[in-house]
Design a protein around this motif. Structure first.
Motif, PDB file in Angstrom:
ATOM      1  N   ILE A  83       9.407 -33.571  -8.044  1.00 31.41           N
ATOM      2  CA  ILE A  83       9.061 -33.953  -6.664  1.00 31.41           C
ATOM      3  C   ILE A  83       9.258 -32.793  -5.698  1.00 31.41           C
ATOM      4  N   ASN A  84      10.185 -31.894  -6.032  1.00 27.76           N
ATOM      5  CA  ASN A  84      10.412 -30.726  -5.179  1.00 27.76           C
ATOM      6  C   ASN A  84       9.142 -29.881  -5.039  1.00 27.76           C
ATOM      7  N   PHE A  85       8.351 -29.774  -6.127  1.00 27.29           N
ATOM      8  CA  PHE A  85       7.106 -29.007  -6.058  1.00 27.29           C
ATOM      9  C   PHE A  85       6.096 -29.695  -5.141  1.00 27.29           C
ATOM     10  N   SER A  86       6.018 -31.018  -5.237  1.00 28.62           N
ATOM     11  CA  SER A  86       5.087 -31.776  -4.401  1.00 28.62           C
ATOM     12  C   SER A  86       5.465 -31.667  -2.930  1.00 28.62           C
ATOM     13  N   VAL A  87       6.761 -31.819  -2.634  1.00 33.84           N
ATOM     14  CA  VAL A  87       7.231 -31.751  -1.247  1.00 33.84           C
ATOM     15  C   VAL A  87       6.983 -30.366  -0.655  1.00 33.84           C
ATOM     16  N   LEU A  88       7.326 -29.326  -1.422  1.00 35.61           N
ATOM     17  CA  LEU A  88       7.126 -27.943  -0.951  1.00 35.61           C
ATOM     18  C   LEU A  88       5.657 -27.704  -0.614  1.00 35.61           C
ATOM     19  N   LYS A  89       4.779 -28.045  -1.555  1.00 33.52           N
ATOM     20  CA  LYS A  89       3.350 -27.804  -1.373  1.00 33.52           C
ATOM     21  C   LYS A  89       2.807 -28.569  -0.166  1.00 33.52           C
ATOM     22  N   GLU A  90       3.198 -29.845  -0.022  1.00 32.87           N
ATOM     23  CA  GLU A  90       2.628 -30.670   1.048  1.00 32.87           C
ATOM     24  C   GLU A  90       3.182 -30.308   2.424  1.00 32.87           C
ATOM     25  N   ILE A  91       4.429 -29.860   2.477  1.00 33.49           N
ATOM     26  CA  ILE A  91       4.964 -29.402   3.767  1.00 33.49           C
ATOM     27  C   ILE A  91       4.173 -28.198   4.252  1.00 33.49           C
ATOM     28  N   GLN A  92       3.915 -27.242   3.344  1.00 34.04           N
ATOM     29  CA  GLN A  92       3.154 -26.061   3.727  1.00 34.04           C
ATOM     30  C   GLN A  92       1.705 -26.399   4.060  1.00 34.04           C
ATOM     31  N   SER A  93       1.120 -27.333   3.310  1.00 32.11           N
ATOM     32  CA  SER A  93      -0.280 -27.700   3.549  1.00 32.11           C
ATOM     33  C   SER A  93      -0.461 -28.460   4.864  1.00 32.11           C
ATOM     34  N   ASN A  94       0.609 -29.129   5.339  1.00 34.11           N
ATOM     35  CA  ASN A  94       0.525 -29.935   6.568  1.00 34.11           C
ATOM     36  C   ASN A  94       1.459 -29.420   7.657  1.00 34.11           C
ATOM     37  N   ILE A  95       1.818 -28.145   7.571  1.00 33.91           N
ATOM     38  CA  ILE A  95       2.846 -27.587   8.451  1.00 33.91           C
ATOM     39  C   ILE A  95       2.490 -27.700   9.932  1.00 33.91           C
ATOM     40  N   ASP A  96       1.189 -27.778  10.251  1.00 37.13           N
ATOM     41  CA  ASP A  96       0.767 -27.871  11.664  1.00 37.13           C
ATOM     42  C   ASP A  96       0.749 -29.300  12.187  1.00 37.13           C
ATOM     43  N   ASP A  97       0.999 -30.275  11.308  1.00 34.05           N
ATOM     44  CA  ASP A  97       1.015 -31.689  11.691  1.00 34.05           C
ATOM     45  C   ASP A  97       2.417 -32.243  11.452  1.00 34.05           C
ATOM     46  N   ILE A  98       3.260 -32.212  12.480  1.00 34.81           N
ATOM     47  CA  ILE A  98       4.677 -32.552  12.330  1.00 34.81           C
ATOM     48  C   ILE A  98       4.878 -33.999  11.893  1.00 34.81           C
ATOM     49  N   ASP A  99       4.019 -34.909  12.346  1.00 36.72           N
ATOM     50  CA  ASP A  99       4.151 -36.312  11.949  1.00 36.72           C
ATOM     51  C   ASP A  99       3.884 -36.485  10.449  1.00 36.72           C
ATOM     52  N   GLU A 100       2.904 -35.754   9.950  1.00 42.77           N
ATOM     53  CA  GLU A 100       2.593 -35.836   8.526  1.00 42.77           C
ATOM     54  C   GLU A 100       3.714 -35.206   7.692  1.00 42.77           C
ATOM     55  N   VAL A 101       4.312 -34.155   8.215  1.00 42.83           N
ATOM     56  CA  VAL A 101       5.445 -33.514   7.527  1.00 42.83           C
ATOM     57  C   VAL A 101       6.616 -34.487   7.423  1.00 42.83           C
ATOM     58  N   LYS A 102       6.875 -35.217   8.508  1.00 40.57           N
ATOM     59  CA  LYS A 102       7.937 -36.231   8.476  1.00 40.57           C
ATOM     60  C   LYS A 102       7.638 -37.274   7.413  1.00 40.57           C
ATOM     61  N   SER A 103       6.382 -37.647   7.315  1.00 37.95           N
ATOM     62  CA  SER A 103       5.967 -38.627   6.324  1.00 37.95           C
ATOM     63  C   SER A 103       6.153 -38.097   4.899  1.00 37.95           C
ATOM     64  N   VAL A 104       5.854 -36.820   4.708  1.00 42.98           N
ATOM     65  CA  VAL A 104       6.028 -36.177   3.392  1.00 42.98           C
ATOM     66  C   VAL A 104       7.499 -36.246   2.960  1.00 42.98           C
ATOM     67  N   ILE A 105       8.398 -35.958   3.905  1.00 38.83           N
ATOM     68  CA  ILE A 105       9.833 -35.954   3.598  1.00 38.83           C
ATOM     69  C   ILE A 105      10.338 -37.368   3.346  1.00 38.83           C
ATOM     70  N   ALA A 106      10.016 -38.290   4.245  1.00 39.96           N
ATOM     71  CA  ALA A 106      10.480 -39.673   4.101  1.00 39.96           C
ATOM     72  C   ALA A 106       9.968 -40.292   2.799  1.00 39.96           C
ATOM     73  N   GLY A 107       8.741 -39.940   2.438  1.00 41.96           N
ATOM     74  CA  GLY A 107       8.145 -40.495   1.231  1.00 41.96           C
ATOM     75  C   GLY A 107       8.751 -39.988  -0.054  1.00 41.96           C
ATOM     76  N   SER A 108       9.598 -38.967   0.039  1.00 40.61           N
ATOM     77  CA  SER A 108      10.238 -38.412  -1.161  1.00 40.61           C
ATOM     78  C   SER A 108      11.545 -39.133  -1.501  1.00 40.61           C
TER      79      SER A 108
END
Length: 418
Positions: A59-84
């Motif tokens: 899951i660490n690989f998924s979280v890392l990749k998605e944070i970087q891919s959505n780094i300009d959308d803070i709400d989506e980043v929060k969702s990426v973290i909470a969803g982990s």
């Protein structure tokens, strides 16, 4: 100063501390306990690292990749973290339970009751290490907070050394000192949760389920590759434990320890490059990647070759300084063979997560499986013939083979001629 260089300086400074701490741990164990105890400790440690990686579920690989891919959308980043949260707890709990259930069979396989006892005391650490893997390598690394990354890596070893000191003071039996990992990972987990919660207000119960399925799917595809990255550097120790005595494992573990420190010079680069590669491939900036690859590869080879020569010269002197047991002198040739293999592959190792960062997690697993199987096969052939030297030949040879696998997969699946 260039941010890349700042991150590099901080993480190499941290690596120096980690190396000193790792050596200190092995020295203290070798002084206050027997070579057999050191052998048991390192056998259990090898399995612990592998199961902790398994417990992270990739899951660490998924979280890392998605944070970087959505780094300009803070709400989506929060969702990426909470969803982990849910998948991380589920994966770590399941693997910890599985590890507990295989303790007795493993002790019988290795013909060592001490290994079984040591495994019991390290079992809770697997749960916390698995969670911490996602927190550090997924979230902290995902935000490219490499200064914090280096600090927490150092704190882990501070807590381990502190716990080992308590074990020595209270004269804990040698087969129980793996308790130090349970203590250190629990404390580190608390620090990480507080830090991340202050850095970003990620908690929202309405976001818990949004990324669960995506993290589990992507993580499961990365899992085998991530686990094998860790396991590949410990195949030799595990297989010596199968073919030879705990004492021989203890002797070889000194070579493996210093070779691991040598290898970590490249892992520092790998950790820094992972979020950069994720961003480059998500934005299709292949020209930037090619230029960066050539630059890093050239500089890495120049630096590692010099360090290789110095290591060969000074290893016997360092060994004499840190231990008064002559048996450990037998680790010199295995050490030399191991770091030769690492040096030859050093220009490529920092980029070994390229496939998971380019949205090809299955290929990442196939790549690492190829290296791992090569390592296992070579160790199986050489250890019965050459003993400790054979283990070094096997693992060193797998590093050489990794260059071919890396080039082949990069050319045929990414279209990169590197």
């Amino acid at each position: 100063m260039n941010p890349f260089r700042i991150n590099l300086i901080w993480n190499y400074s941290s690596l120096i501390f980690l190396a000193i701490s790792g050596i200190a741990i092995n020295i203290l164990i070798s002084i206050f306990y027997s070579p057999e105890t050191l052998g048991v400790f390192n056998q259990v440690l090898a399995g612990y690292i592998v199961f902790s990686m398994l417990g992270s579920g990739g899951i660490n690989f998924s979280v890392l990749k998605e944070i970087q891919s959505n780094i300009d959308d803070i709400d989506e980043v929060k969702s990426v973290i909470a969803g982990s949260v849910i998948p991380s707890i589920f994966a770590s709990s399941a693997v910890t339970l599985f590890y507990f259930l295989i303790i007795d069979p493993t002790a019988e396989l290795l013909d060592s009751k001490s290994v079984g006892i040591a495994m019991r005391y390290i079992t809770p650490a697997i749960f916390f290490f698995s969670i911490n893997k996602v927190l550090i390598y997924g979230i902290i690394n995902g935000f490219n907070r490499m200064v914090s990354f280096s600090i927490y890596q150092s704190l882990r070893y501070i807590f381990i050394l502190f716990s080992l000191g308590l074990c020595l003071i209270y004269k804990i039996q040698g087969n129980k000192i793996t308790l130090i990992f349970t203590i250190s990972e629990l404390i580190l987990c608390i620090f990480l949760l507080v830090d991340i919660s202050i850095y970003i207000k990620w908690w929202d119960k309405n976001l818990l389920n949004k990324w669960v399925k995506r993290h589990l799917i992507y993580g499961s595809k990365c899992l085998l590759g991530g686990m094998l990255i860790e396991l590949n550097t410990r195949v030799d120790i595990i297989m010596i434990g199968i073919f030879m005595s705990d004492e021989k494992v203890g002797i070889y573990s000194f070579a493996a320890l210093f070779a691991e420190g040598f290898y970590q010079l490249l892992i520092v680069l790998q950790n820094i490059l992972n979020p950069i590669m994720a961003r480059q491939f998500s934005k299709s900036k292949l020209n930037q990647f090619n230029e960066q690859f050539r630059n890093v590869k050239q500089k890495t080879y120049k630096s590692l070759f010099l360090i290789f020569i110095l290591s060969i010269i000074f290893y016997p002197l360092i060994l004499n300084l840190i231990t008064n047991k002559n048996e450990f002198a037998d680790s010199y040739i295995p050490f030399s063979i191991l770091i030769f293999g690492i040096t030859i592959a050093s220009g490529y190792i920092p980029f070994f997560n390229i496939f998971s960062m380019s949205d090809m997690p299955r290929l990442q697993s196939i790549f690492m499986l190829s290296i791992f199987l090569t390592n296992v096969i070579l160790n199986s052939i050489f250890i019965p013939i050459f003993g400790l030297y054979g283990a070094a030949f096997g693992t060193g040879g797998s590093f050489l083979a990794s260059i071919y696998y890396f080039k082949y997969f990069s050319k045929n699946y990414l279209g990169l001629k590197i």
